[in-house]
Write a protein that holds these residues in place. Sequence first.
Motif, PDB file in Angstrom:
ATOM      1  N   PHE A   1       0.848  -1.186   0.000  1.00  0.00           N
ATOM      2  CA  PHE A   1       0.000   0.000   0.000  1.00  0.00           C
ATOM      3  C   PHE A   1       0.887   1.240   0.000  1.00  0.00           C
ATOM      4  CE2 PHE A   1      -2.709  -3.350   1.562  1.00  0.00           C
ATOM      5  CZ  PHE A   1      -3.861  -3.144   0.831  1.00  0.00           C
ATOM      6  N   THR A   2       0.494   2.256  -0.763  1.00  0.00           N
ATOM      7  CA  THR A   2       1.330   3.442  -0.955  1.00  0.00           C
ATOM      8  C   THR A   2       1.119   4.517   0.107  1.00  0.00           C
ATOM      9  OG1 THR A   2      -0.311   4.579  -2.301  1.00  0.00           O
ATOM     10  CG2 THR A   2       1.245   3.140  -3.455  1.00  0.00           C
ATOM     11  N   GLY A   3       0.001   4.456   0.821  1.00  0.00           N
ATOM     12  CA  GLY A   3      -0.357   5.535   1.740  1.00  0.00           C
ATOM     13  C   GLY A   3      -1.236   6.562   1.053  1.00  0.00           C
ATOM     14  N   GLU A   4      -1.389   6.433  -0.264  1.00  0.00           N
ATOM     15  CA  GLU A   4      -2.267   7.315  -1.025  1.00  0.00           C
ATOM     16  C   GLU A   4      -3.644   6.668  -1.127  1.00  0.00           C
ATOM     17  OE1 GLU A   4      -0.055   7.087  -4.638  1.00  0.00           O
ATOM     18  OE2 GLU A   4       1.052   8.912  -4.208  1.00  0.00           O
ATOM     19  N   THR A   5      -4.657   7.493  -1.379  1.00  0.00           N
ATOM     20  CA  THR A   5      -5.996   6.957  -1.572  1.00  0.00           C
ATOM     21  C   THR A   5      -6.599   7.508  -2.855  1.00  0.00           C
ATOM     22  OG1 THR A   5      -6.958   8.730  -0.237  1.00  0.00           O
ATOM     23  CG2 THR A   5      -6.478   6.649   0.899  1.00  0.00           C
ATOM     24  N   HIS A   6      -7.513   6.751  -3.397  1.00  0.00           N
ATOM     25  CA  HIS A   6      -8.288   7.173  -4.560  1.00  0.00           C
ATOM     26  C   HIS A   6      -9.329   8.177  -4.075  1.00  0.00           C
ATOM     27  CE1 HIS A   6     -11.351   6.598  -7.773  1.00  0.00           C
ATOM     28  NE2 HIS A   6     -10.275   6.528  -8.530  1.00  0.00           N
ATOM     29  N   SER A   7      -9.978   8.889  -4.986  1.00  0.00           N
ATOM     30  CA  SER A   7     -10.964   9.898  -4.596  1.00  0.00           C
ATOM     31  C   SER A   7     -12.118   9.310  -3.790  1.00  0.00           C
ATOM     32  CB  SER A   7     -11.508  10.612  -5.832  1.00  0.00           C
ATOM     33  OG  SER A   7     -12.138   9.684  -6.689  1.00  0.00           O
ATOM     34  N   ASP A   8     -12.384   8.003  -3.934  1.00  0.00           N
ATOM     35  CA  ASP A   8     -13.451   7.377  -3.152  1.00  0.00           C
ATOM     36  C   ASP A   8     -12.970   6.878  -1.790  1.00  0.00           C
ATOM     37  OD1 ASP A   8     -12.018   5.063  -3.666  1.00  0.00           O
ATOM     38  OD2 ASP A   8     -13.607   4.077  -4.798  1.00  0.00           O
ATOM     39  N   GLY A   9     -11.689   7.109  -1.469  1.00  0.00           N
ATOM     40  CA  GLY A   9     -11.140   6.713  -0.172  1.00  0.00           C
ATOM     41  C   GLY A   9     -10.453   5.362  -0.164  1.00  0.00           C
ATOM     42  N   SER A  10     -10.561   4.609  -1.249  1.00  0.00           N
ATOM     43  CA  SER A  10      -9.921   3.294  -1.274  1.00  0.00           C
ATOM     44  C   SER A  10      -8.413   3.454  -1.445  1.00  0.00           C
ATOM     45  CB  SER A  10     -10.500   2.432  -2.394  1.00  0.00           C
ATOM     46  OG  SER A  10     -10.269   3.015  -3.647  1.00  0.00           O
ATOM     47  N   PRO A  11      -7.650   2.592  -0.766  1.00  0.00           N
ATOM     48  CA  PRO A  11      -6.192   2.736  -0.812  1.00  0.00           C
ATOM     49  C   PRO A  11      -5.600   2.315  -2.154  1.00  0.00           C
ATOM     50  CG  PRO A  11      -6.793   0.804   0.461  1.00  0.00           C
ATOM     51  CD  PRO A  11      -8.074   1.494   0.104  1.00  0.00           C
ATOM     52  N   LYS A  12      -4.466   2.925  -2.468  1.00  0.00           N
ATOM     53  CA  LYS A  12      -3.727   2.560  -3.679  1.00  0.00           C
ATOM     54  C   LYS A  12      -2.570   1.645  -3.294  1.00  0.00           C
ATOM     55  CE  LYS A  12      -4.705   6.637  -6.455  1.00  0.00           C
ATOM     56  NZ  LYS A  12      -4.120   7.700  -7.282  1.00  0.00           N
ATOM     57  N   LEU A  13      -2.201   0.778  -4.226  1.00  0.00           N
ATOM     58  CA  LEU A  13      -1.081  -0.135  -4.043  1.00  0.00           C
ATOM     59  C   LEU A  13      -0.076   0.078  -5.158  1.00  0.00           C
ATOM     60  CD1 LEU A  13      -3.927  -2.024  -3.505  1.00  0.00           C
ATOM     61  CD2 LEU A  13      -2.142  -3.463  -2.630  1.00  0.00           C
ATOM     62  N   HIS A  14       1.150  -0.399  -4.920  1.00  0.00           N
ATOM     63  CA  HIS A  14       2.155  -0.383  -5.984  1.00  0.00           C
ATOM     64  C   HIS A  14       2.831  -1.731  -6.043  1.00  0.00           C
ATOM     65  CE1 HIS A  14       5.835  -0.008  -3.471  1.00  0.00           C
ATOM     66  NE2 HIS A  14       5.043   0.653  -2.664  1.00  0.00           N
ATOM     67  N   CYS A  15       3.275  -2.052  -7.243  1.00  0.00           N
ATOM     68  CA  CYS A  15       3.972  -3.306  -7.484  1.00  0.00           C
ATOM     69  C   CYS A  15       5.357  -2.958  -7.986  1.00  0.00           C
ATOM     70  CB  CYS A  15       3.211  -4.136  -8.517  1.00  0.00           C
ATOM     71  SG  CYS A  15       4.009  -5.711  -8.901  1.00  0.00           S
ATOM     72  N   ALA A  16       6.363  -3.430  -7.316  1.00  0.00           N
ATOM     73  CA  ALA A  16       7.757  -3.180  -7.690  1.00  0.00           C
ATOM     74  C   ALA A  16       8.053  -1.685  -7.783  1.00  0.00           C
ATOM     75  CB  ALA A  16       8.099  -3.881  -8.995  1.00  0.00           C
ATOM     76  N   GLY A  17       7.327  -0.885  -7.006  1.00  0.00           N
ATOM     77  CA  GLY A  17       7.617   0.536  -6.916  1.00  0.00           C
ATOM     78  C   GLY A  17       7.215   1.369  -8.110  1.00  0.00           C
ATOM     79  N   SER A  18       6.637   0.763  -9.151  1.00  0.00           N
ATOM     80  CA  SER A  18       6.328   1.562 -10.330  1.00  0.00           C
ATOM     81  C   SER A  18       4.838   1.587 -10.665  1.00  0.00           C
ATOM     82  CB  SER A  18       7.124   1.044 -11.527  1.00  0.00           C
ATOM     83  OG  SER A  18       6.807  -0.303 -11.773  1.00  0.00           O
ATOM     84  N   TYR A  19       4.182   0.480 -10.638  1.00  0.00           N
ATOM     85  CA  TYR A  19       2.789   0.401 -11.035  1.00  0.00           C
ATOM     86  C   TYR A  19       1.902   0.719  -9.836  1.00  0.00           C
ATOM     87  CZ  TYR A  19      -1.438  -1.574 -13.130  1.00  0.00           C
ATOM     88  OH  TYR A  19      -2.689  -1.751 -13.619  1.00  0.00           O
ATOM     89  N   ARG A  20       1.143   1.839  -9.898  1.00  0.00           N
ATOM     90  CA  ARG A  20       0.281   2.264  -8.799  1.00  0.00           C
ATOM     91  C   ARG A  20      -1.171   2.264  -9.253  1.00  0.00           C
ATOM     92  NH1 ARG A  20       3.089   5.267  -4.710  1.00  0.00           N
ATOM     93  NH2 ARG A  20       5.263   5.402  -5.258  1.00  0.00           N
ATOM     94  N   THR A  21      -2.031   1.646  -8.473  1.00  0.00           N
ATOM     95  CA  THR A  21      -3.457   1.636  -8.786  1.00  0.00           C
ATOM     96  C   THR A  21      -4.251   1.336  -7.530  1.00  0.00           C
ATOM     97  OG1 THR A  21      -5.112   0.802 -10.341  1.00  0.00           O
ATOM     98  CG2 THR A  21      -3.572  -0.803  -9.436  1.00  0.00           C
ATOM     99  N   GLU A  22      -5.568   1.502  -7.612  1.00  0.00           N
ATOM    100  CA  GLU A  22      -6.400   1.279  -6.440  1.00  0.00           C
ATOM    101  C   GLU A  22      -6.647  -0.213  -6.217  1.00  0.00           C
ATOM    102  OE1 GLU A  22     -10.614   2.473  -6.991  1.00  0.00           O
ATOM    103  OE2 GLU A  22      -9.829   3.246  -8.880  1.00  0.00           O
ATOM    104  N   ILE A  23      -7.009  -0.542  -5.005  1.00  0.00           N
ATOM    105  CA  ILE A  23      -7.142  -1.935  -4.591  1.00  0.00           C
ATOM    106  C   ILE A  23      -8.146  -2.712  -5.442  1.00  0.00           C
ATOM    107  CG2 ILE A  23      -8.819  -1.409  -2.776  1.00  0.00           C
ATOM    108  CD1 ILE A  23      -7.446  -3.683  -1.124  1.00  0.00           C
ATOM    109  N   GLY A  24      -9.265  -2.092  -5.817  1.00  0.00           N
ATOM    110  CA  GLY A  24     -10.260  -2.791  -6.623  1.00  0.00           C
ATOM    111  C   GLY A  24      -9.714  -3.230  -7.964  1.00  0.00           C
ATOM    112  N   ASP A  25      -8.903  -2.387  -8.593  1.00  0.00           N
ATOM    113  CA  ASP A  25      -8.299  -2.729  -9.883  1.00  0.00           C
ATOM    114  C   ASP A  25      -7.298  -3.879  -9.739  1.00  0.00           C
ATOM    115  OD1 ASP A  25      -9.781  -0.735 -11.079  1.00  0.00           O
ATOM    116  OD2 ASP A  25      -8.133   0.712 -11.125  1.00  0.00           O
TER     117      ASP A  25
END
Length: 126
Positions: free
Chosen positions: A88-112
Amino acid sequence: MAHAQYETRTRTVEETVVVLELTEDEADELRDVLGESDGTPTRVRILAALQKPEPSKAEEPASTFEYGGVVYDLTATYRDDEGDAWRFTGETHSDGSPKLHCAGSYRTEIGDVLAAFGPLTKVPAP
């Protein structure tokens, strides 16, 4: 023949807000004044805000997040169905769901992440 082209546009809106800091006694007095008002929509919203103050944004962020009935530890690492590690990146999407990253480059929200690579399995702490 019909033709459509889809575009993504970013719009920036600037707005001025007023932050009012009151003691509890001052807030009580303001509640009394607003409670005696004619009930205009603006006064009703102000009174509602005084009745249910929101937590300060300076508070500690949540350390868990529930999604689809599963509680995720936002401090942990998770592996997807392909074996890739997500944090988890510590960032959130506009709906409040947390964002994740994979290998430090790919960032997206948990649902995706769950839709494309789920389920996620928590990696045990060393």
